[in-house]
Scaffold this motif. Structure first.
Motif: not given
Length: 458
Positions: A333-354
């Motif tokens: 009603a008064d506010t909201g949230i804007f963002g990005i979500v990523a699904k990745t494998k464990s080996v590439t999680a560090n790079r994709n989080a950044l």
């Protein structure tokens, strides 16, 4: 033969010179519901009914602004139990009779909730609505919440917690990470709260929050008079009750996580404060920015690896077919949230989080061509859901709750087209400036992802 031919030519001449009305022969070239009627009762219940062009399936929604953000410390987890208890017994019908009768008539009765609202929707053939509407009333406003039924639902709630999809969990956690206040309340009941839940708690929660002043009744395919009669049976009082104000939520730029174990797939979400539904024009701008970044796949294949993601977020995956990015915009009603979500494998999680945090920090750099594509994607997404009477009914109820009038996708298209590209560009720039309030949530292999300080360091 000549006589017959002359008679035939005379009739042809009469037909060709006769007046005709194209609107009678052809359907109207418009999207969505037709002849939308609105009203408001003295006790505050808002009503909307939309006629359709001959559809045999009808839907009716009773919506209360009573989601998890209205749960105080005594009621935490109540909205989750209300969803689970929606199939229970009411004052007029038992749980078994509801299930049997609705199935016999090809009808469905569903309950859904989020942080803002709780909706009860009946979908059935129009022929049976006058009979089945009492099952909707019995579920939405006359449910008994017997202790023995609540005890039976506790195992179902525990099962819900065990079956939460990781992407759904990370979207729930990112809102907990972003907000300090009632919007941090989860839509799920925490495990330690399950045993404490009782029928008295649910009845008290309903008594406090299910008021006529925050109730909306919407229907699609049901006559307005029939919808009005149903609304009159929700609350027969004429006075409009006063609701207590809900405390506001403020951004806190937090960090939340849930460990799935070493080597597991990982979901990363980053988000900043967005806008609420109280400003419709601003809401459309944020939705266009999300669509311009990419909220879905351009092409759906036979399995999750056979997909073509929408650019520009889709271009970040490169040759990595196991990684997927998408933007989202959630408004209350008064506010909201804007963002990005990523699904990745464990080996590439560090790079994709950044990578996702870097993209969100620079979302203001999207160009006009991408914004124009975002407009088209949003319009297409709205049109695809317009044939679902349940989605249309719940959408009309949301319009009532937020005091806006859109009625149909055709009107949405006009509003979206009227927004200039410069205004949308300015909205994207303001989202980039909100990165000082960026929150992070991670579900998956916590041993390989960077810390929140590393993610927020750009």
């Amino acid at each position: 033969m000549k006589k017959l031919l002359s008679i035939f030519l005379i009739h042809i001449k009469k037909l060709s010179t006769s007046k005709h009305d194209r609107s009678v022969c052809w359907p109207k070239c418009s999207y969505g519901p037709m002849e939308v009627q609105r009203s408001e009762m003295l006790n505050g219940i808002k009503i909307v009914a939309a006629n359709t062009s001959g559809a045999m399936m009808a839907a009716c929604t009773i919506m209360f602004q009573a989601g998890s953000r209205y749960e105080s410390s005594n009621f935490l987890g109540a909205s989750h139990f209300l969803r689970a208890a929606s199939s229970g017994s009411g004052c007029g019908f038992t749980a078994f009779s509801k299930l049997r009768v609705l199935q016999q008539h090809g009808a469905y009765l569903t309950c859904s909730s989020d942080r803002q609202s709780i909706s009860y929707t009946l979908q059935c053939p129009l022929l049976y609505f006058s009979k089945l509407k009492y099952y909707l009333l019995d579920t939405a406003v006359r449910c008994c919440y017997h202790d023995w039924e609540i005890s039976d639902r506790k195992s179902l709630v525990r099962g819900d917690l065990a079956r939460i999809d990781p992407e759904q969990r990370v979207l729930d956690l990112i809102q907990k990470a972003l907000w300090a206040g009632p919007l941090a309340n989860s839509v799920f009941c925490e495990d330690e709260r399950i045993d404490q839940m009782s029928g008295d708690i649910l009845n008290d929660y309903v008594m406090c929050n299910f008021k006529s002043s925050n109730c909306c009744v919407a229907s699609v395919g049901v006559p307005f008079e029939e919808t009005m009669k149903l609304a009159e049976q929700i609350n027969t009082r004429r006075e409009k009750p006063k609701l207590k104000d809900c405390p506001s939520s403020k951004p806190r730029a937090g960090f939340e996580y849930y460990d799935l174990g070493s080597g597991s797939d990982t979901w990363i979400a980053v988000a900043v404060p967005s806008c609420g539904t109280d400003d419709l024009n601003n809401l459309f701008k944020h939705a266009i920015v999300a669509a311009a970044c990419g909220v879905d796949n351009m092409q759906q294949g036979q399995h999750e690896l056979d997909r073509v993601p929408q650019p520009p977020l889709g271009l970040m995956t490169g040759a990595d077919i196991f990684t997927n990015f998408r933007a989202f915009n959630i408004s209350y009603a008064d506010t909201g949230i804007f963002g990005i979500v990523a699904k990745t494998k464990s080996v590439t999680a560090n790079r994709n989080a950044l990578a996702v945090s870097e993209f969100l920090a620079n979302v203001g750099d999207i160009n006009f061509t991408q914004i124009q594509d975002g407009k088209k994607r949003l319009q297409l997404s709205l049109a695809l859901h317009e044939e679902d009477c349940v989605k249309v009914s719940e959408g009309l109820a949301l319009q009532l709750a937020n005091n806006v009038q859109i009625d149909s996708v055709h009107n949405c298209f006009s509003m979206i087209d009227m927004i200039s590209l410069d205004e949308i560009k300015a909205t994207a720039t303001s989202l980039s400036m909100n990165c000082k309030h960026m929150a992070v949530a991670i579900v998956g292999d916590l041993g390989v992802v960077p810390t929140d300080e590393e993610i927020l360091k750009r």
